[in-house]
Design a protein around this motif. Structure first.
Motif, mmCIF file in Angstrom:
data_model
loop_
_atom_site.group_PDB
_atom_site.id
_atom_site.type_symbol
_atom_site.label_atom_id
_atom_site.label_comp_id
_atom_site.label_asym_id
_atom_site.label_seq_id
_atom_site.Cartn_x
_atom_site.Cartn_y
_atom_site.Cartn_z
ATOM 1 N N ALA A 108 0.812 -1.213 0.000
ATOM 2 C CA ALA A 108 0.000 0.000 0.000
ATOM 3 C C ALA A 108 0.849 1.269 0.000
ATOM 4 N N ARG A 109 2.164 1.133 0.037
ATOM 5 C CA ARG A 109 3.032 2.308 0.064
ATOM 6 C C ARG A 109 2.972 3.064 -1.261
ATOM 7 N N ARG A 110 3.329 4.354 -1.170
ATOM 8 C CA ARG A 110 3.453 5.171 -2.366
ATOM 9 C C ARG A 110 4.846 5.787 -2.401
ATOM 10 N N PRO A 111 5.537 5.693 -3.514
ATOM 11 C CA PRO A 111 5.098 5.019 -4.729
ATOM 12 C C PRO A 111 4.926 3.520 -4.491
ATOM 13 N N GLN A 112 4.054 2.923 -5.256
ATOM 14 C CA GLN A 112 3.763 1.507 -5.072
ATOM 15 C C GLN A 112 4.971 0.668 -5.473
ATOM 16 N N PRO A 113 5.372 -0.283 -4.624
ATOM 17 C CA PRO A 113 6.526 -1.120 -4.954
ATOM 18 C C PRO A 113 6.287 -1.955 -6.222
ATOM 19 N N THR A 114 7.338 -2.095 -6.990
ATOM 20 C CA THR A 114 7.288 -2.998 -8.137
ATOM 21 C C THR A 114 7.748 -4.392 -7.735
ATOM 22 N N ALA A 115 8.392 -4.498 -6.572
ATOM 23 C CA ALA A 115 8.847 -5.797 -6.077
ATOM 24 C C ALA A 115 9.099 -5.718 -4.585
ATOM 25 N N VAL A 116 8.948 -6.860 -3.924
ATOM 26 C CA VAL A 116 9.262 -6.994 -2.501
ATOM 27 C C VAL A 116 10.479 -7.908 -2.380
ATOM 28 N N LEU A 117 11.436 -7.489 -1.573
ATOM 29 C CA LEU A 117 12.631 -8.285 -1.313
ATOM 30 C C LEU A 117 12.644 -8.674 0.156
ATOM 31 N N VAL A 118 12.508 -9.958 0.444
ATOM 32 C CA VAL A 118 12.541 -10.454 1.827
ATOM 33 C C VAL A 118 13.946 -10.977 2.109
ATOM 34 N N LEU A 119 14.519 -10.523 3.216
ATOM 35 C CA LEU A 119 15.859 -10.963 3.609
ATOM 36 C C LEU A 119 15.823 -11.507 5.029
ATOM 37 N N LEU A 120 16.365 -12.695 5.218
ATOM 38 C CA LEU A 120 16.500 -13.254 6.558
ATOM 39 C C LEU A 120 17.716 -14.168 6.626
ATOM 40 N N ASP A 121 18.110 -14.524 7.840
ATOM 41 C CA ASP A 121 19.259 -15.403 8.067
ATOM 42 C C ASP A 121 18.795 -16.849 8.088
ATOM 43 N N SER A 122 19.668 -17.747 7.621
ATOM 44 C CA SER A 122 19.302 -19.165 7.651
ATOM 45 C C SER A 122 19.501 -19.770 9.033
ATOM 46 N N ASP A 123 20.428 -19.180 9.828
ATOM 47 C CA ASP A 123 20.822 -19.796 11.095
ATOM 48 C C ASP A 123 21.231 -21.248 10.806
ATOM 49 N N ASP A 124 20.528 -22.229 11.324
ATOM 50 C CA ASP A 124 20.901 -23.626 11.074
ATOM 51 C C ASP A 124 20.023 -24.293 10.021
ATOM 52 N N ASP A 125 19.148 -23.518 9.389
ATOM 53 C CA ASP A 125 18.261 -24.080 8.375
ATOM 54 C C ASP A 125 18.920 -24.058 6.999
ATOM 55 N N CYS A 126 18.352 -24.805 6.082
ATOM 56 C CA CYS A 126 18.802 -24.787 4.694
ATOM 57 C C CYS A 126 18.313 -23.499 4.049
ATOM 58 N N ALA A 127 19.230 -22.691 3.524
ATOM 59 C CA ALA A 127 18.866 -21.402 2.955
ATOM 60 C C ALA A 127 17.904 -21.547 1.779
ATOM 61 N N VAL A 128 18.140 -22.528 0.926
ATOM 62 C CA VAL A 128 17.296 -22.717 -0.263
ATOM 63 C C VAL A 128 15.873 -23.080 0.150
ATOM 64 N N GLU A 129 15.756 -23.996 1.115
ATOM 65 C CA GLU A 129 14.427 -24.412 1.565
ATOM 66 C C GLU A 129 13.697 -23.285 2.284
#
Length: 198
Positions: free
Chosen positions: A66-87
């Motif tokens: 709902a932001r303006r200007p309206q995003p053309t894409a969302v980029l989510v970033l997080l750490d894998s810690d001990d998880d598989c990054a791809v999964e």
């Protein structure tokens, strides 16, 4: 595209990335494509446990969409810690599609933690904020458990690495080329951002 340039809305899990990612993306865009510009919005912080729940991720996506200007894409970033990054990245994308399949979204997961990218590009941090002038990257930066501790061990006596205080500055100085070569998850971020530039 919004006009002639992309508008990127980041979602992050930590306070440090909340302050650091916007600056890093502003640095990355012209590095990846000379003369390129992207409107990088203020990151929306969503703790990891809430990011992996359909309802709270959906709520965050509704807010940023709902932001303006309206995003053309969302980029989510997080750490894998001990998880598989791809999964983990696939899980976030799948959760997002359940409620917001109309929003272009990419998820990038830093292997172990965001700071592994600083370790891979450590040469650029040499002499910065009290780090040694001969600082070099360790072998296999993404294989290190405790990248924050690695940085703390190399800071002046009595100084501890703290993400909110150090991440924004380190994100402006670490060696991008070395980080791409030494940290595959950072290379993934670069490839995804290049894709968002069209």
């Amino acid at each position: 595209m919004n006009g002639s340039y992309p508008v990127i809305a980041p979602i992050v899990e930590g306070h440090g990335e909340e302050r650091a990612l916007q600056g890093l993306l502003h640095r990355l865009v012209p590095y990846l494509r000379e003369g390129a510009y992207a409107d990088v919005q203020q990151p929306y912080r969503l703790p990891r446990d809430r990011m992996l729940k359909p309802a709270t991720l959906a709520q965050a996506l509704t807010v940023v969409a709902a932001r303006r200007p309206q995003p053309t894409a969302v980029l989510v970033l997080l750490d894998s810690d001990d998880d598989c990054a791809v999964e983990l990245a696939a899980r976030v994308r799948d959760l997002a599609r359940q409620s917001h399949s109309h929003i272009p979204l990419t998820a990038v997961v830093a292997v172990r933690e965001f700071e592994a990218w600083f370790l891979a590009g450590a040469a650029g941090l040499a002499g910065h904020m009290g780090l040694p002038h001969d600082l070099v990257a360790p072998p296999d930066p993404e294989g290190i458990r405790g990248a924050k501790e690695w940085l703390s061990d190399r800071m002046p006596p009595g100084v501890t690495y703290r993400p909110p205080a150090h991440q924004p500055s380190f994100a402006q100085h670490f060696d991008l080329a070395a980080a791409r070569a030494g940290a595959p998850s950072f290379d993934k971020l670069c490839r995804e951002v290049a894709g968002l530039l069209g």
